[in-house]
Design a protein around this motif. Structure first.
Motif, mmCIF file in Angstrom:
data_model
loop_
_atom_site.group_PDB
_atom_site.id
_atom_site.type_symbol
_atom_site.label_atom_id
_atom_site.label_comp_id
_atom_site.label_asym_id
_atom_site.label_seq_id
_atom_site.Cartn_x
_atom_site.Cartn_y
_atom_site.Cartn_z
ATOM 1 N N CYS A 1 0.847 -1.189 0.000
ATOM 2 C CA CYS A 1 0.000 0.000 0.000
ATOM 3 C C CYS A 1 0.888 1.245 0.000
ATOM 4 O O CYS A 1 2.090 1.144 0.196
ATOM 5 N N PRO A 2 0.340 2.439 -0.219
ATOM 6 C CA PRO A 2 1.192 3.634 -0.279
ATOM 7 C C PRO A 2 1.896 3.961 1.047
ATOM 8 O O PRO A 2 2.973 4.566 1.047
ATOM 9 N N GLY A 3 1.286 3.563 2.167
ATOM 10 C CA GLY A 3 1.951 3.775 3.454
ATOM 11 C C GLY A 3 2.225 5.228 3.766
ATOM 12 O O GLY A 3 1.621 6.147 3.199
ATOM 13 N N SER B 1 1.121 -3.763 4.462
ATOM 14 C CA SER B 1 0.250 -2.616 4.733
ATOM 15 C C SER B 1 0.931 -1.676 5.708
ATOM 16 O O SER B 1 1.632 -2.124 6.615
ATOM 17 N N GLY B 2 0.658 -0.393 5.545
ATOM 18 C CA GLY B 2 1.245 0.606 6.427
ATOM 19 C C GLY B 2 0.453 0.862 7.699
ATOM 20 O O GLY B 2 0.839 1.697 8.522
ATOM 21 N N CYS B 3 -0.673 0.173 7.854
ATOM 22 C CA CYS B 3 -1.429 0.260 9.104
ATOM 23 C C CYS B 3 -2.474 -0.841 9.128
ATOM 24 O O CYS B 3 -2.648 -1.574 8.159
ATOM 25 N N LEU C 1 -3.500 7.913 6.934
ATOM 26 C CA LEU C 1 -3.826 7.001 8.026
ATOM 27 C C LEU C 1 -2.645 6.129 8.435
ATOM 28 O O LEU C 1 -2.698 5.414 9.424
ATOM 29 N N ALA C 2 -1.583 6.189 7.667
ATOM 30 C CA ALA C 2 -0.480 5.241 7.852
ATOM 31 C C ALA C 2 0.217 5.379 9.197
ATOM 32 O O ALA C 2 0.319 6.465 9.765
ATOM 33 N N CYS D 1 -0.181 8.135 2.565
ATOM 34 C CA CYS D 1 -1.483 7.916 3.170
ATOM 35 C C CYS D 1 -1.565 8.566 4.550
ATOM 36 O O CYS D 1 -0.698 8.375 5.391
ATOM 37 N N ASN E 1 -5.478 -0.950 8.664
ATOM 38 C CA ASN E 1 -6.555 -0.983 7.677
ATOM 39 C C ASN E 1 -6.343 -2.030 6.596
ATOM 40 O O ASN E 1 -7.271 -2.406 5.893
ATOM 41 N N ALA E 2 -5.117 -2.466 6.471
ATOM 42 C CA ALA E 2 -4.830 -3.649 5.659
ATOM 43 C C ALA E 2 -5.113 -3.507 4.167
ATOM 44 O O ALA E 2 -5.454 -4.479 3.508
ATOM 45 N N CYS E 3 -4.961 -2.293 3.636
ATOM 46 C CA CYS E 3 -5.137 -2.123 2.187
ATOM 47 C C CYS E 3 -4.138 -2.982 1.423
ATOM 48 O O CYS E 3 -4.369 -3.336 0.273
ATOM 49 N N GLY E 4 -3.002 -3.286 2.039
ATOM 50 C CA GLY E 4 -1.996 -4.120 1.383
ATOM 51 C C GLY E 4 -2.196 -5.605 1.640
ATOM 52 O O GLY E 4 -1.297 -6.406 1.357
HETATM 53 S S1 SF4 Z 1 -3.118 0.098 4.910
HETATM 54 FE FE1 SF4 Z 1 -3.148 1.968 6.119
HETATM 55 S S2 SF4 Z 1 -1.331 3.015 5.391
HETATM 56 FE FE2 SF4 Z 1 -1.777 1.535 3.849
HETATM 57 S S3 SF4 Z 1 -3.072 2.638 2.364
HETATM 58 FE FE3 SF4 Z 1 -4.415 1.566 3.814
HETATM 59 S S4 SF4 Z 1 -4.906 3.101 5.314
HETATM 60 FE FE4 SF4 Z 1 -3.078 3.830 4.245
#
Ligand code: SF4
Lengths: 552, 160
Positions: A415-417, A456-458, A423-424, A421, A460-463
């Protein structure tokens, strides 16, 4: 692929105008920040660390060349020259201004695209297999059904203010390539014992803080009843999903707290009332939709060409790319080509304006004018004649789009992290880079074989870290990026959540850690085992012992 | 100026929305909470004026559905515009055959009104301090719709 009729076009055009007025009112102070928020979100606009981010919908990941070209144009005109393919098959732009967004949406509308419902607590873009329509292992093309779901869910007046976002995925193939079981509703096209087509309907899958694999609500629902079934599920969720706590608001928690049986009972009761209404999907409508997705007009003699085999024999690098980045289709002599967006030194999934334009040209020249996006953050040219592969490969190489790394460790989801992002908690792109640098020997990558690293950078697990063979989750420790590692996850048919390896590790140690994990695998693996198979057989213990020797 | 829109037109608001501890006036149109509406049903039946139950998404809609034939107006309260439960309530009320007025109260803003109208809400008490007249325009933001809803039983994908 689907072509807008006058109704679709009008709705999308009117949406642009509605949004333009909303932006004007927001800028005139007539709409508060809080009131504007869901409006911009449902038009794809986030506000990020550095600038707004616009997420453009790519319905079920299918694009025509004109649309790809437009995506390149938008990257050039309104952004810094690139876009980012997300794990939901959409494309995100990181640098547009708020004022320019109505114009971007108007440009998109001119090629039958939009950013509607790519964010916010509504039904999001329906996703599916990137090989839809050409996959060898597919029962039927899932896209006509996806398009019907798109039309039902777009601007659904009742479900624009759900407790939380809602994602639907459809799979129609033996191998699930769309991480389907990690969606709020997971639909599997299947035949019943009488040979009739229908859907297995799962609910309550999802990632985030509380990852859950979907559970089967109905084993088989006839095609004609699928929309009433989905609508009943949504109606129960809209009324009973929790609204007191954002982290407990997804349908997975509703189902978990209520129990699957109780939830089913409620859906049954609602469904019974609406099953025989306008939501019924008559066969002729499905047929009408199918006509938008005809099989590609392939050349029946394509496989009689000999040049392909000769080029493979003469050129090991080409042969390697064919093996790694292309797959057979159901048409003899045609292959699907993965366009790798995982070149070294580039954030996974990023694609430049020039690359997009080149991909559009390649689609026109070699792949019946179509391209796809994948949830693994690559693109696909779905149907290329084998005799054209060598020429295409050379052109892709000129654009740095031919890294033969699909399915390998280097084909990371990321994810962009923290780089983009808001929220990261931690960086993800630099970690991907560090890992890539460590594993830059292709032969070594091939020896390691199929391996999915997802980061993922947090929470939220987008990755998709929960379902990575190696999952990496960034956490913040006193302003520094640290990482929790899980092993053994999978997003495919054997969907499973990874197991935690141990305490978080520092950013600078990440490449070493991954290298150690790989070494353990190479020592432990038995004939034919992929990384994830070995982890499943041995458990995490041997891996743990290597990464945390002091704890052993 | 009035903040009430009925069937796309500004209208004089004749209703008083009573809190649970407020005395019931001698006459005039009133709305009471769903709880009070059930508990004081007998007294309210004798009231000189229209009585509307007022529900929010947490109330049990079935109690109201059981007596729909006696009602002229049902009020749906949106504690926050992002709380979408009452959209489903409106759908269910229309589906049950209710032809009277469904009125949205609370955090009612023009940007949600198009969807509210589609699920069957036909009266809007626009949130305080907003221009109700300007909000009327938003009821025609779109001239086409995709899916079946209270206002149109046939979705676009059923064209045959
Ligand atoms: S996982 Fe967290 S850091 Fe990565 S894009 Fe989603 S919200 Fe942003």
């Amino acid at each position: 692929m689907y072509q807008y009729n006058t109704v679709d076009q009008k709705i999308v055009d009117e949406r642009v105008e509605q949004y333009r007025r909303q932006v004007e009112r927001y800028q005139a102070g007539l709409l508060s920040e809080e009131e504007f928020l869901p409006l911009r979100l449902q038009n794809g606009l986030y506000v990020q660390t550095q600038a707004p981010m616009l997420r453009v919908a790519i319905p079920y990941g299918t694009l025509n060349s004109k649309q790809v070209r437009m995506l390149g144009h938008i990257a050039r005109k309104y952004d810094k020259g690139y876009g980012h393919i997300s794990t939901r098959q959409n494309i995100q732009y990181n640098w547009p201004t708020i004022e320019s967004t109505p114009d971007i949406l108007a440009d998109l509308a001119s090629v039958q695209m939009h950013a509607i419902q790519t964010s916010g607590n509504c039904i999001r873009n329906t996703t599916t297999d990137q090989l839809a329509g050409v996959a060898k292992d597919e029962l039927v093309d899932p896209r006509p059904y996806c398009e019907i779901i798109r039309q039902w869910s777009t601007f659904h007046p009742e479900f624009a203010y759900l407790p939380r976002k809602f994602k639907i995925a459809v799979s129609a193939s033996e191998t699930d390539r769309a991480a389907t079981k990690l969606h709020d509703i997971a639909l599997f096209l299947e035949k019943n014992e009488n040979g009739e087509l229908g859907f297995q309907v799962d609910v309550g899958g999802g990632q985030g803080r509380t990852p859950i694999i979907s559970k089967t609500l109905y084993d088989w629902v006839p095609v004609e009843d699928i929309l009433s079934c989905c609508e009943a599920i949504l109606r129960i969720y809209n009324q009973h999903g929790r609204r007191d706590n954002k982290y407990k608001a997804r349908i997975k928690i509703t189902v978990k707290e209520m129990g699957l049986d109780k939830f089913r009972e409620m859906v049954d009761a609602e469904w019974a009332v609406i099953r025989d209404t306008g939501l019924k999907l008559p066969e002729q409508e499905v047929e009408r939709m199918k006509a938008f997705f005809p099989a590609f007009p392939v050349d029946a003699d394509a496989s009689s060409d000999n040049s392909f085999a000769a080029q493979e024999a003469d050129n090991p690098a080409f042969a390697r790319w064919v093996k790694q980045n292309t797959v057979e289709t159901k048409h003899d002599g045609y292959r699907s080509v993965y366009v790798s967006l995982k070149a070294h030194g580039q954030p996974p999934g990023d694609v430049t304006d020039d690359q997009l334009e080149a991909i559009a040209d390649f689609a026109d020249e070699y792949s019946f004018g179509e391209a796809r996006t994948t949830h693994n953050q690559n693109m696909v040219l779905p149907c290329v004649k084998q005799a054209d592969l060598f020429a295409l490969w050379n052109k892709l190489r000129e654009q740095s789009l031919a890294m033969p790394n699909i399915g390998t460790l280097a084909d990371m989801i990321c994810c962009p992290g923290l780089d983009f992002c808001a929220l990261a908690n931690a960086h993800s792109i630099p970690v991907a880079e560090a890992i890539n640098e460590r594993f830059d020997d292709l032969d070594y990558l091939y020896d390691i074989g199929e391996l999915e690293i997802k980061m993922s950078g947090c929470m939220n697990a987008c990755g998709h870290h929960h379902v990575g063979h190696i999952g990496i989750l960034g956490v913040d420790k006193k302003g520094e990026s640290w990482y929790q590692i899980t092993l053994g996850g999978s997003a495919s048919n054997d969907a499973s959540l990874g197991e935690r390896l141990g305490p978080a590790v520092k950013q600078e140690d990440m490449a070493d850690v991954v290298e150690n994990l790989i070494k353990v695998y190479l020592e432990e693996r038995q004939e034919g085992e992929r990384f994830v198979d070995t982890v499943r057989r041995t458990g995490v213990a041997p891996f743990k012992a290597r990464v945390y020797p002091e704890a052993a | 100026m009035t903040n009430l829109i009925i069937d796309g037109q500004l209208a004089e608001n004749t209703f008083t929305h009573l809190d649970d501890d407020a005395a019931i006036p001698a006459n005039g149109d009133i709305s009471v909470s769903a709880t009070r509406w059930l508990e004081e049903a007998e007294t309210l039946a004798a009231h000189d004026g229209t009585v509307a139950p007022r529900l929010n998404g947490a109330d049990e809609l079935l109690n109201v559905v059981a007596k729909l034939h006696k009602l002229e107006v049902v009020c749906l309260e949106f504690p926050a515009f992002a709380d979408g439960r009452c959209y489903s309530f409106a759908t269910r009320l229309r589906r049950a055959g209710f032809e009277g007025q469904i009125r949205a109260l609370g955090n009612v803003l023009r940007d949600q009104m198009f969807y509210m109208q589609r699920v069957g809400i036909n009266a809007f008490e626009v949130d305080e301090g907003r221009d109700a007249e300007a909000a009327i325009e938003s009821l025609s933001d779109f001239s086409e719709t995709y899916q079946a809803a209270s206002d149109n039983p046939l979705p676009v994908y059923r064209q045959a």
